[in-house]
Motif scaffolding. Structure first.
Motif, mmCIF file in Angstrom:
data_model
loop_
_atom_site.group_PDB
_atom_site.id
_atom_site.type_symbol
_atom_site.label_atom_id
_atom_site.label_comp_id
_atom_site.label_asym_id
_atom_site.label_seq_id
_atom_site.Cartn_x
_atom_site.Cartn_y
_atom_site.Cartn_z
ATOM 1 N N GLY A 148 0.776 -1.361 -0.006
ATOM 2 C CA GLY A 148 0.159 0.088 -0.034
ATOM 3 C C GLY A 148 0.991 1.102 0.058
ATOM 4 O O GLY A 148 0.187 2.277 -0.324
ATOM 5 N N ASP A 149 2.113 1.192 0.225
ATOM 6 C CA ASP A 149 2.879 2.286 0.317
ATOM 7 C C ASP A 149 3.189 2.811 -1.385
ATOM 8 O O ASP A 149 3.039 1.823 -2.463
ATOM 9 C CB ASP A 149 4.521 2.030 0.769
ATOM 10 C CG ASP A 149 4.530 1.879 2.191
ATOM 11 O OD1 ASP A 149 3.488 2.443 2.835
ATOM 12 O OD2 ASP A 149 5.342 1.345 2.780
ATOM 13 N N THR A 150 3.430 4.080 -1.611
ATOM 14 C CA THR A 150 3.963 4.448 -2.613
ATOM 15 C C THR A 150 5.439 4.380 -2.991
ATOM 16 O O THR A 150 6.245 4.865 -2.221
ATOM 17 C CB THR A 150 3.510 5.956 -3.121
ATOM 18 O OG1 THR A 150 1.937 6.016 -3.050
ATOM 19 C CG2 THR A 150 3.882 6.421 -4.526
ATOM 20 N N ALA A 151 5.809 3.643 -4.093
ATOM 21 C CA ALA A 151 7.267 3.344 -4.322
ATOM 22 C C ALA A 151 7.918 4.535 -4.776
ATOM 23 O O ALA A 151 7.159 5.036 -5.934
ATOM 24 C CB ALA A 151 7.527 2.180 -4.688
ATOM 25 N N VAL A 152 9.180 5.001 -4.442
ATOM 26 C CA VAL A 152 9.677 5.994 -5.010
ATOM 27 C C VAL A 152 11.236 5.658 -5.197
ATOM 28 O O VAL A 152 11.835 4.868 -4.294
ATOM 29 C CB VAL A 152 9.632 7.316 -4.691
ATOM 30 C CG1 VAL A 152 8.340 8.050 -4.486
ATOM 31 C CG2 VAL A 152 10.032 7.452 -2.989
ATOM 32 N N ALA A 357 -5.977 -2.678 3.699
ATOM 33 C CA ALA A 357 -6.268 -3.671 2.383
ATOM 34 C C ALA A 357 -4.687 -3.588 1.757
ATOM 35 O O ALA A 357 -4.750 -4.741 1.080
ATOM 36 C CB ALA A 357 -7.139 -3.266 1.435
ATOM 37 N N GLY A 358 -3.832 -2.791 2.079
ATOM 38 C CA GLY A 358 -2.471 -2.815 1.461
ATOM 39 C C GLY A 358 -2.463 -2.324 -0.129
ATOM 40 O O GLY A 358 -1.769 -3.135 -0.595
ATOM 41 N N THR A 359 -3.559 -1.614 -0.545
ATOM 42 C CA THR A 359 -3.412 -1.557 -1.933
ATOM 43 C C THR A 359 -3.906 -0.192 -2.188
ATOM 44 O O THR A 359 -4.480 0.575 -1.117
ATOM 45 C CB THR A 359 -4.527 -2.201 -2.647
ATOM 46 O OG1 THR A 359 -4.478 -2.255 -4.348
ATOM 47 C CG2 THR A 359 -6.087 -1.985 -2.229
ATOM 48 N N ASP A 360 -3.579 0.363 -3.408
ATOM 49 C CA ASP A 360 -3.664 1.975 -3.965
ATOM 50 C C ASP A 360 -5.276 1.807 -4.685
ATOM 51 O O ASP A 360 -5.566 1.060 -5.460
ATOM 52 C CB ASP A 360 -2.893 2.355 -4.856
ATOM 53 C CG ASP A 360 -3.157 3.716 -5.321
ATOM 54 O OD1 ASP A 360 -3.946 4.334 -5.110
ATOM 55 O OD2 ASP A 360 -2.268 4.237 -6.184
ATOM 56 N N PRO A 361 -6.200 2.534 -3.848
ATOM 57 C CA PRO A 361 -7.663 2.171 -4.496
ATOM 58 C C PRO A 361 -7.874 3.208 -5.814
ATOM 59 O O PRO A 361 -8.870 3.123 -6.230
ATOM 60 C CB PRO A 361 -8.650 2.930 -3.461
ATOM 61 C CG PRO A 361 -7.717 3.676 -2.663
ATOM 62 C CD PRO A 361 -6.162 3.141 -2.820
ATOM 63 N N ARG A 362 -7.078 4.118 -5.871
ATOM 64 C CA ARG A 362 -7.164 5.104 -7.275
ATOM 65 C C ARG A 362 -7.083 3.947 -8.423
ATOM 66 O O ARG A 362 -6.074 3.078 -8.575
ATOM 67 C CB ARG A 362 -5.935 6.057 -7.240
ATOM 68 C CG ARG A 362 -5.886 6.926 -5.956
ATOM 69 C CD ARG A 362 -5.123 8.137 -6.103
ATOM 70 N NE ARG A 362 -4.577 8.475 -4.757
ATOM 71 C CZ ARG A 362 -3.861 9.809 -4.612
ATOM 72 N NH1 ARG A 362 -4.091 10.772 -5.506
ATOM 73 N NH2 ARG A 362 -3.277 9.863 -3.609
ATOM 74 N N PRO A 363 -7.796 4.538 -9.469
ATOM 75 C CA PRO A 363 -8.742 5.689 -9.918
ATOM 76 C C PRO A 363 -10.252 5.532 -9.437
ATOM 77 O O PRO A 363 -10.782 6.415 -9.827
ATOM 78 C CB PRO A 363 -8.426 5.869 -11.161
ATOM 79 C CG PRO A 363 -8.348 4.618 -11.699
ATOM 80 C CD PRO A 363 -7.724 3.945 -10.579
#
Length: 463
Positions: A148-152, A357-363
């Motif tokens: 769920g983190d955003t990787a950079v 949930a450990g996920t990015d819900p966008r979009p």
């Protein structure tokens, strides 16, 4: 010794760069700052540069120096395959690479400090990296961050190769080298709901950071807390964002969802999307998941933040197999709220879903009660979401006490059957009679829809 090696490697890189700058005709001899890039479906807009079309709307865009000529050019990641181009223009891929798999998040960086952009994917919290844009096994594998983190990625210290990082609720956790372990630095920059972006904005060899809020970019030349070094508007609300040497960190809003919404999928194919809202209890989740898994049926789930916080285990199970969307934090009528409160509802749910949930819900976004207007649609677009309504509401939520039955639900779905039908169902039981009519009707819905020559899809097929 490691510090000495890093210093020597950095000195060598500076010497080589200086020699190259004195040699005419050497590709890539002249460096330049990273530029802002926005994507709108398959369209690319490079600040101060060209506009072109490359890839497909559902692809994840990346940019890097794929052939070591010093020029940063586009690429896309699609279900485990990388399609890379060596010129900043439309056309066929110059290089096609199989690395990773569907659902992975692509990352790019000069992992080994040789000047050429390498590739990688993040799966959950595990990173798989290759020093060159070629097929094969990962050269480095390690765990860093959380699901769920955003990787950079970026060259945070300006010495040697690229490092890694994650952004979580406005907090950046950065490591100067790719590998497991604690972050070398952590700090707050930006706010919840911002989209992180990285790039060497001032061409000093060190990667800076930034956030995009709506269409405004807040860029900082060094990776650390403090005021933005520059602020600029580029692109539109809901665009995908990246730099000329990074990967897009979060999806943009599909062009057909900007300023409007879907009540049917944008297709003429004989397909149906089953969508489940989760905002009350979770009584029917085991039955629904069992049916979907037994029949191999795709579906999409819209979770409220409060539901996710109450049932994090179930939310994680759902997100492990199906796309997840945002249904606000507490399910209010957003048209009755101020702009600030609308944003708060969407951002709070976004954070809760990433955490639980450990996920990015966008979009993907669904308005509670379907209550929306031009103002609220614009607000959710600026937060990176597009509104998905429905073609038919099964009314299963009314329960047996409301005069509904499983057979009536099936009939209602079939009566509205058409290419791109979006079906609204719910995962909870009726609060008083305890019925779970949507779950009860689900096997027959799947059987009867398929018998009429339709197949099922999820929303991710239409990003």
């Amino acid at each position: 010794m490691a510090a000495v090696a890093r210093s020597l490697r950095g000195l060598f890189a500076l010497v080589v760069a200086g020699v190259l700058l004195m040699l005419p005709g050497i590709p890539g001899a002249a460096a330049e700052p990273d530029r802002q890039v926005v994507t709108r479906g398959a369209q690319w807009f490079v600040a101060g540069g060209p506009t072109f079309t490359y890839g497909r709307s559902a692809d994840v865009q990346v940019m890097g120096d794929w052939n070591d000529d010093g020029v940063r050019t586009p690429g896309v990641f699609r279900a485990g395959t990388w399609y890379l181009r060596n010129t900043l223009s439309s056309g066929a891929a110059d290089l096609v690479v199989a690395f990773g798999r569907a659902g992975d998040r692509p990352v790019v960086g000069d992992w080994d400090g040789d000047g050429r952009t390498g590739i990688g994917v993040v799966r959950g919290s595990t990173w798989f990296l290759r020093g060159t844009p070629t097929s094969g096994v990962a050269e480095v594998t390690f765990a860093f961050g959380r699901r769920g983190d955003t990787a950079v990625t970026g060259n945070w210290d300006g010495v040697g190769g690229a490092g890694i990082g994650v952004v979580r609720a406005g907090v950046w956790y950065l490591r100067e080298a790719p590998g497991s372990g604690l972050a070398n630095t952590s700090f707050v920059y930006g706010a919840r709901g911002d989209v992180p972006v990285t790039g060497d904005w001032d061409d000093d060899g060190r990667t800076g950071i930034g956030v995009v809020r709506g269409a405004t970019w807040y860029l900082r030349n060094v990776p650390g807390p403090g005021a933005a070094s520059s602020v600029a508007t580029y692109g539109r609300c809901g665009d995908g964002v990246l730099s000329t040497h990074s990967a897009r960190t979060e999806p943009g809003v599909p062009p057909s969802l900007r300023g409007t919404e879907w009540s049917v999928l944008p297709t003429t194919e004989r397909v149906v999307a089953l969508t489940f809202d989760a905002g009350a209890n979770a009584d029917a989740v085991p039955s629904i998941l069992a049916t979907l898994r037994a029949t191999g049926t795709p579906a999409t789930f819209f979770l409220t933040g409060a539901w996710t916080q109450s049932f994090p285990g179930l939310a994680a199970d759902i997100a492990g197999a199906y796309p997840v969307g945002n249904h606000t934090q507490s399910h209010p009528d957003l048209t009755t709220l101020s702009d600030a409160d609308v944003r708060s509802q969407v951002i709070a749910a976004d954070s809760a879903i990433r955490e639980g949930a450990g996920t990015d819900p966008r979009p993907w976004f669904r308005f509670p009660f379907g209550a929306r207007d031009a103002r609220t649609i614009s607000l959710v677009n600026c937060l990176g979401y597009g509104s998905v309504r429905w073609t038919v509401d099964t009314l299963g939520w009314q329960g047996t006490s409301g005069g509904q039955s499983a057979s009536a639900i099936v009939s209602r779905v079939l009566a509205n059957l058409r290419p791109g039908e979006i079906v609204l169902l719910h995962v909870g039981s009726h609060p008083t009679d305890g019925s779970t009519l949507d779950a009860d009707a689900l096997p027959a819905i799947i059987r009867e829809v398929e018998a009429r020559g339709y197949r099922f899809v999820d929303l991710d097929d239409y990003r």
